[in-house]
Enzyme design. Structure first.
Site, PDB file in Angstrom:
ATOM      1  CG  HIS A 358      16.658   2.523  16.797  1.00  0.00           C
ATOM      2  ND1 HIS A 358      15.889   3.312  15.845  1.00  0.00           N
ATOM      3  CD2 HIS A 358      17.277   1.590  16.068  1.00  0.00           C
ATOM      4  CE1 HIS A 358      15.855   2.425  14.810  1.00  0.00           C
ATOM      5  NE2 HIS A 358      16.848   1.592  14.914  1.00  0.00           N
ATOM      6  CB  CYS A 359      19.143   7.103  21.544  1.00  0.00           C
ATOM      7  SG  CYS A 359      18.505   8.616  20.929  1.00  0.00           S
ATOM      8  CB  THR A 360      21.233   1.623  21.051  1.00  0.00           C
ATOM      9  OG1 THR A 360      21.025   1.379  19.432  1.00  0.00           O
ATOM     10  CG2 THR A 360      20.315   1.566  21.763  1.00  0.00           C
TER      11      THR A 360
END
Ligand SMILES: Cc1ncc(COP(=O)(O)O)c(C=O)c1O
Length: 401
Positions: A358-360
């Protein structure tokens, strides 16, 4: 709030996938669009296709009026003043405009957290690499919550900007903006918030909370894909350097210089996505009609059941604190790949969730996680859909474990 009547506004919800209804729980990525937004987008193409500001014919005049009206709706949504909201293509662009416009020098301090989305991390890593800024990441606690005392210990007189995720896209928790602003301002720093997951789900008031810059996405709040906005206090936007320049961003050109355009056009470079802006304004108006406080309450109810349901499934290891703050959270299952869970949910039950990092990426690394599954619910999701998701998830985890 009545999700059943809201659902009637979303034509895509009539669609069948593999001959059956589907459950859309990927709203933190992109939300579905109501007819009001679709009509606003197509209205630009069917009624008054033209550019704004430049030409003077009837279509151009209407496009100019509509584009300006769109700005007024976005300003109202976050309680900003006229000229303080810039229409952009996404939240990432807003953060980059601030990161590159602040004229940060070697050694200038920027404070973020370990929970940031890449959009509020990579711009600072780039400035660290290219200019030698002093970028510090405050560690969030073991549940992913930012301890304001730890933030206060890290921010100092060298800090120029505190840039934080307002609502996390993996834990669903929201920080206290007023406290964060006080910590930044007490040290002479500015506060920017990444509100991609806040504006669609919670009432946001930039003035009451003393927020200096706020970036958010349109596509996560019922708006068209590839739309977003940046709020900045007027005096700060006036001082902020231009990042992308060219047509629309200037009043006149006198080589080797140019006269900078007024707000918000100073930052709206080139011909704009007028259809997108009209759609985004329609989305803002739709949400304001529902009432963001009601949206928040409804999602909290769903979120509580989501947390309770996930915690009752054997093998589920959920991120986030004990109590839900919104209807989104990511979880992992030991020994099972997150993509396998998402794939089986999709293929066997028509339930759409997101899997991966999740782009983390950095936060996942700090947690020793390769990936997580993230259900994220919105105003048109129902309690029945949630029960079906929990039931299917339990079966799938048993099957895959
Ligand atoms: C917390 C957060 N910040 C930033 C972004 C990036 O948003 P955009 O794609 O609009 O640039 C996202 C998108 O997933 C997000 O969840």
């Amino acid at each position: 709030m009545d999700p059943e009547s809201i659902r009637k506004d979303f034509p895509i919800l009539q669609k069948k996938v593999r001959g059956k209804p589907f459950i859309y729980f990927d709203n933190s990525c992109v939300t579905l669009k109501p007819q009001q937004v679709i009509d606003a987008v197509t209205g630009y193409y069917t009624d008054h296709t033209a550019c704004h500001g430049r030409s003077i014919h009837a279509f151009a005049a209407e496009t100019t009026r509509e584009f300006e009206r769109s700005h007024r709706s976005l300003e109202k949504l976050v309680h900003a003043k006229k000229g303080e909201v810039i229409f952009l293509k996404n939240c990432t662009e807003g953060i980059n405009i601030v990161a590159n416009g602040l004229d940060l020098k070697e050694g200038d301090g920027v404070v973020t957290t370990t929970l940031e989305h890449n959009s509020n991390l990579v711009p600072w890593l780039k400035l660290q690499r290219d200019k030698g800024i002093d970028h510090k990441m405050v560690s969030v606690d073991e549940t992913g919550v930012l301890d304001m005392d730890v933030l206060a210990e890290t921010v100092d007189k060298n800090t120029k900007l505190v840039s934080l995720v307002y609502t996390s896209n993996v834990t669903g928790t929201t920080i206290n903006a007023k406290e964060a602003a006080k910590i930044a301002h007490d040290n002479g720093a500015l506060l920017m918030l990444d509100a991609a997951q806040t504006v669609p789900h919670h009432p946001v008031d930039v003035k009451r909370n003393g927020i200096d810059f706020l970036a958010w996405s349109g596509h996560k709040m019922l708006g068209p894909s590839g739309t977003g906005a940046l709020y900045g206090k007027k005096d700060l936007l006036e001082k902020l350097g231009q990042f992308i320049v060219g047509g629309e961003t200037v009043k006149d050109v006198r080589p080797p210089g140019w006269d900078v355009e007024d707000l918000p056009m100073k930052f709206e470079a080139g011909l704009q996505d007028y259809a997108g802006a009209a759609g985004l304004a329609a989305a803002a108006e739709y949400l304001m009609r529902l009432g963001l406080d009601k949206v928040e309450q409804y999602e909290l109810k769903l979120g509580k059941r989501l947390y309770e349901g996930l915690d009752a499934i054997d093998g589920v290891d959920r991120l986030g604190p004990k109590e839900a703050e919104s209807a989104l959270v990511a979880f992992s299952v030991k020994g099972v790949d997150s993509h396998d869970i998402a794939m089986v949910l999709d293929e066997s039950a028509n339930i759409f969730v997101r899997s991966g990092q999740h782009c983390t990426h950095y936060y996942h690394r700090t947690q020793g996680l390769k990936g997580t599954v993230r259900p994220s619910l919105y105003i048109y999701n129902t309690a029945e859909e949630l029960e079906l998701f929990l039931e299917k998830l339990g079966e799938i985890i048993k099957m895959l474990s």
